[in-house]
Design an enzyme around this catalytic site. Structure first.
Site, PDB file in Angstrom:
ATOM      1  CG  HIS A 176       5.207  -2.253  10.291  1.00  0.00           C
ATOM      2  ND1 HIS A 176       6.536  -2.590  10.381  1.00  0.00           N
ATOM      3  CD2 HIS A 176       5.135  -1.283   9.335  1.00  0.00           C
ATOM      4  CE1 HIS A 176       7.230  -1.852   9.520  1.00  0.00           C
ATOM      5  NE2 HIS A 176       6.406  -1.049   8.877  1.00  0.00           N
TER       6      HIS A 176
ATOM      7  N   PRO B 110       0.788  -1.234   0.000  1.00  0.00           N
ATOM      8  CG  PRO B 110      -0.132  -1.101   2.133  1.00  0.00           C
ATOM      9  CD  PRO B 110       0.515  -2.065   1.184  1.00  0.00           C
ATOM     10  CG  ASN B 111      -0.273   4.319   1.327  1.00  0.00           C
ATOM     11  OD1 ASN B 111      -1.244   4.812   0.766  1.00  0.00           O
ATOM     12  ND2 ASN B 111      -0.331   3.827   2.547  1.00  0.00           N
TER      13      ASN B 111
ATOM     14  CB  ALA C  46       1.411   0.199   6.183  1.00  0.00           C
TER      15      ALA C  46
ATOM     16  NE  ARG D  75      10.525   5.474   8.717  1.00  0.00           N
ATOM     17  CZ  ARG D  75       9.539   5.412   7.824  1.00  0.00           C
ATOM     18  NH1 ARG D  75       9.541   4.460   6.914  1.00  0.00           N
ATOM     19  NH2 ARG D  75       8.583   6.313   7.839  1.00  0.00           N
TER      20      ARG D  75
ATOM     21  CG  ASN E 267       8.197  -2.319   0.373  1.00  0.00           C
ATOM     22  OD1 ASN E 267       7.714  -2.478   1.502  1.00  0.00           O
ATOM     23  ND2 ASN E 267       8.786  -1.188  -0.007  1.00  0.00           N
TER      24      ASN E 267
ATOM     25  CE1 TYR F 133       9.295   4.827   3.192  1.00  0.00           C
ATOM     26  CE2 TYR F 133       7.640   6.561   3.129  1.00  0.00           C
ATOM     27  CZ  TYR F 133       8.144   5.414   3.702  1.00  0.00           C
ATOM     28  OH  TYR F 133       7.517   4.844   4.777  1.00  0.00           O
TER      29      TYR F 133
ATOM     30  CD  GLU G 224       9.581  -7.737   5.376  1.00  0.00           C
ATOM     31  OE1 GLU G 224       8.880  -8.731   5.615  1.00  0.00           O
ATOM     32  OE2 GLU G 224       9.871  -6.900   6.251  1.00  0.00           O
TER      33      GLU G 224
ATOM     34  CG  HIS H 298      11.107  -2.628   4.473  1.00  0.00           C
ATOM     35  ND1 HIS H 298       9.746  -2.464   4.382  1.00  0.00           N
ATOM     36  CD2 HIS H 298      11.319  -3.813   5.088  1.00  0.00           C
ATOM     37  CE1 HIS H 298       9.156  -3.518   4.922  1.00  0.00           C
ATOM     38  NE2 HIS H 298      10.082  -4.354   5.354  1.00  0.00           N
ATOM     39  CG  LEU H 299      11.843   2.265  -0.932  1.00  0.00           C
ATOM     40  CD1 LEU H 299      10.410   2.715  -0.978  1.00  0.00           C
ATOM     41  CD2 LEU H 299      12.619   2.830  -2.084  1.00  0.00           C
ATOM     42  CB  SER H 300      12.706   3.843   5.212  1.00  0.00           C
ATOM     43  OG  SER H 300      11.674   2.971   5.644  1.00  0.00           O
TER      44      SER H 300
ATOM     45  CG  ASP I  73      -0.815 -17.127   8.644  1.00  0.00           C
ATOM     46  OD1 ASP I  73       0.274 -17.214   9.240  1.00  0.00           O
ATOM     47  OD2 ASP I  73      -1.908 -17.095   9.242  1.00  0.00           O
TER      48      ASP I  73
ATOM     49  NE  ARG J  77       7.093   4.192   9.945  1.00  0.00           N
ATOM     50  CZ  ARG J  77       6.018   4.324   9.161  1.00  0.00           C
ATOM     51  NH1 ARG J  77       5.667   3.389   8.330  1.00  0.00           N
ATOM     52  NH2 ARG J  77       5.298   5.433   9.199  1.00  0.00           N
TER      53      ARG J  77
ATOM     54  NE  ARG K 206       4.049   6.630   1.767  1.00  0.00           N
ATOM     55  CZ  ARG K 206       4.340   5.391   2.095  1.00  0.00           C
ATOM     56  NH1 ARG K 206       4.852   4.569   1.212  1.00  0.00           N
ATOM     57  NH2 ARG K 206       4.138   4.963   3.310  1.00  0.00           N
TER      58      ARG K 206
HETATM   59  C1  DQA Z   1       8.303   0.834   3.849  1.00  0.00           C
HETATM   60  C2  DQA Z   1       8.376   1.021   5.362  1.00  0.00           C
HETATM   61  C3  DQA Z   1       7.011   0.862   6.003  1.00  0.00           C
HETATM   62  O1  DQA Z   1       7.103   1.063   7.412  1.00  0.00           O
HETATM   63  C4  DQA Z   1       6.032   1.882   5.446  1.00  0.00           C
HETATM   64  O2  DQA Z   1       4.746   1.684   5.966  1.00  0.00           O
HETATM   65  C5  DQA Z   1       6.028   1.917   3.959  1.00  0.00           C
HETATM   66  C6  DQA Z   1       7.286   1.782   3.213  1.00  0.00           C
HETATM   67  C7  DQA Z   1       9.654   1.089   3.154  1.00  0.00           C
HETATM   68  O3  DQA Z   1       9.798   0.647   2.018  1.00  0.00           O
HETATM   69  O4  DQA Z   1      10.532   1.733   3.725  1.00  0.00           O
HETATM   70  O5  DQA Z   1       4.997   2.174   3.356  1.00  0.00           O
HETATM   71  O6  DQA Z   1       7.926  -0.504   3.572  1.00  0.00           O
END
Ligand code: DQA
Length: 159
Positions: A80, A10-11, A77, A107, A74, A23, A98, A100-102, A87, A111, A18
């Site tokens: 978490h 998501p997002n 959100a 953080r 990725n 990011y 998995e 993550h950019l950040s 599952d 997270r 954003r």
């Molecule tokens: C994220 C880190 C997550 O905590 C956050 O909700 C995201 C992006 C990352 O790629 O750093 O949407 O997955």
């Protein structure tokens, strides 16, 4: 040829506009182009998908088993919170990485726990867009090692 399913949660369609301070300015399109280039170098094929819906992500993972060799995800959100995605990853039996950019462990407290990472073979976090390429490289190396190795018949020892 190995087939990898790439899932953006998501997002992530909003990348580039954003929370740029977290990011960066890279867009999802640029990330996907970078992944396709890397995939070409590695000789693997990608199917890339993005969804804001937990159930849809669960469905995609659920139908991946016979179609793909591995999953790069990725979960954003849902990382978490989602027992359902964790599952689904476990049930698929596919190796997943998995990304993550950040750097999620630097953080906010909420997270710093990944619900989904224990269902993955590895996690790459904090390298910005490079997390994706590094994750893909690692996943492909892992999948290649999993491929059945042809039995080599050794010559019978001469008596
Ligand atoms: C994220 C880190 C997550 O905590 C956050 O909700 C995201 C992006 C990352 O790629 O750093 O949407 O997955």
């Amino acid at each position: 040829m190995l087939k990898i399913l790439v899932i953006h949660g998501p997002n992530l369609q909003l990348l580039g506009e954003r929370e740029v301070s977290v990011y960066g300015q890279v867009t999802l399109r640029q990330i996907n182009e970078g992944l396709q280039k890397e995939a070409q170098k590695l000789g693997v094929s990608l199917q890339i998908t993005q969804s804001n819906h937990e159930g849809e992500i669960v469905d995609r993972i659920g139908s991946a088993k016979r179609l793909f060799n591995g999953i790069l995800i990725n979960p954003a959100a849902y990382t978490h919170t989602s027992v359902a995605i964790r599952d689904a990853l476990s049930a698929s039996g596919l190796p997943a990485v998995e990304v993550h950019l950040s750097h999620i462990y630097k953080r906010e407290d909420f997270r710093q726990h990944s619900m989904t990472a224990p269902a993955c073979v590895a996690q790459v976090t904090g390298f910005g867009k490079d997390s994706y390429n590094l994750g893909l490289m690692g996943l492909v190396a892992y999948c290649s090692q999993q491929k059945p190795i042809k039995k080599v018949h050794s010559k019978r020892k001469a008596k």
